[in-house]
Design a protein around this motif. Sequence first.
Motif, mmCIF file in Angstrom:
data_model
loop_
_atom_site.group_PDB
_atom_site.id
_atom_site.type_symbol
_atom_site.label_atom_id
_atom_site.label_comp_id
_atom_site.label_asym_id
_atom_site.label_seq_id
_atom_site.Cartn_x
_atom_site.Cartn_y
_atom_site.Cartn_z
ATOM 1 N N GLY A 1 0.792 -1.220 0.000
ATOM 2 C CA GLY A 1 0.000 0.000 0.000
ATOM 3 C C GLY A 1 0.822 1.267 0.000
ATOM 4 O O GLY A 1 0.274 2.356 0.168
ATOM 5 N N SER A 2 2.126 1.155 -0.222
ATOM 6 C CA SER A 2 3.007 2.330 -0.218
ATOM 7 C C SER A 2 3.651 2.505 -1.584
ATOM 8 O O SER A 2 3.645 1.605 -2.433
ATOM 9 C CB SER A 2 4.091 2.186 0.848
ATOM 10 O OG SER A 2 4.956 1.107 0.538
ATOM 11 N N SER B 1 -1.137 -0.216 -4.240
ATOM 12 C CA SER B 1 -1.205 1.137 -3.670
ATOM 13 C C SER B 1 -2.526 1.327 -2.941
ATOM 14 O O SER B 1 -3.506 0.615 -3.201
ATOM 15 C CB SER B 1 -1.065 2.199 -4.774
ATOM 16 O OG SER B 1 -2.152 2.126 -5.685
ATOM 17 N N ASP B 2 -2.528 2.305 -2.037
ATOM 18 C CA ASP B 2 -3.764 2.668 -1.354
ATOM 19 C C ASP B 2 -4.151 4.089 -1.734
ATOM 20 O O ASP B 2 -3.573 4.674 -2.662
ATOM 21 C CB ASP B 2 -3.620 2.512 0.159
ATOM 22 C CG ASP B 2 -2.464 3.331 0.724
ATOM 23 O OD1 ASP B 2 -1.974 4.246 0.016
ATOM 24 O OD2 ASP B 2 -2.040 3.063 1.860
ATOM 25 N N SER B 3 -5.112 4.667 -1.026
ATOM 26 C CA SER B 3 -5.606 5.998 -1.383
ATOM 27 C C SER B 3 -4.532 7.069 -1.250
ATOM 28 O O SER B 3 -4.604 8.101 -1.921
ATOM 29 C CB SER B 3 -6.804 6.365 -0.494
ATOM 30 O OG SER B 3 -6.443 6.328 0.882
ATOM 31 N N GLN C 1 -1.759 6.081 -4.511
ATOM 32 C CA GLN C 1 -2.214 5.707 -5.843
ATOM 33 C C GLN C 1 -1.735 6.706 -6.897
ATOM 34 O O GLN C 1 -1.714 7.909 -6.662
ATOM 35 C CB GLN C 1 -3.745 5.614 -5.879
ATOM 36 C CG GLN C 1 -4.469 6.924 -5.628
ATOM 37 C CD GLN C 1 -5.970 6.753 -5.585
ATOM 38 O OE1 GLN C 1 -6.463 5.636 -5.519
ATOM 39 N NE2 GLN C 1 -6.705 7.849 -5.626
#
Length: 293
Positions: free
Chosen positions: A155-156, A236-238, A241
């Motif tokens: 997520g990074s 990826s996350d919010s 992204q």
Amino acid sequence: MTALDTSVRAKRSLAARIASGAAGGALRVFLLVVGLFWLVPTFGLLVSSFRAPTDIAASGWWKVFTAPAQLTARNYQALLEKDEITHALFNTVWITVPATLLVVIIGSMAGYAFACMDFKGRDGWFMAVVGLLVVPVQVALIPLSELFGKIGIFGSVVGVVLFHVGFGLPFAIFLLRNFFAEIPRELLEAARLDGAGEVRLFATVVLPLGGPAIASLGIFQFLWVWNDMLVALIFSDSGSQPLTVALQQQVRQFSGNIEILAPGAFISMVIPLAVFFAFQRQFVSGVMAGAVK
């Protein structure tokens, strides 16, 4: 008889030159038409990005030629006012630039080692690298997701960059190794006799000669990472992204938010186009050098 043969050859060569010139001119016209036809969607997207949503819904983009007053910059203003879009654009840069530089740097050093250095198991290791070329990206999505989650980078931006580097290196090593292998051994041995070590030999001899191939690799890697959505959508996350995922989220949320999608899509397209045209000379040199070799 000799004068007659010379006259005949001169006439034939003149006719051949005329035919060749006509064929070359027709080919250039054909390629120009194909290039213009290929650019029509891009031009249409550019025009749509400057039109209001009501105008886009009412008529096609070509209507601006009869009603140029439709053009407005409000769409770009609205795009830049959306924090998630601007943040995604910066994330795209933070992902693409390191992923491209790391692949070029590590691939260059590894390609030099496989091509110009002798060490135990060199051919076996290179065959293993070549074997990695056939591994599809989809196979590694779930295992790497679990691995990145355990080490805390899922997520990074770092996770997305590492994934692109890992899958970009096999092709980079394969390409640059084959290019560096064509450098004359005599040139390398002469540099070694002059006292150049491996680092100096790599920096002052191999890198300048391999510039076209390295530039071609950098363009390929940049375009692949910049336009990627699958890897970024999963890893990826919010907060990390890139622009491709952010635009896809806009489609899901608003189902037709064209005043945001059109300028965002054009920005996402024009930057890699600018990079390609900025380095097109090096790209063509690298392709032609590989074709000749």
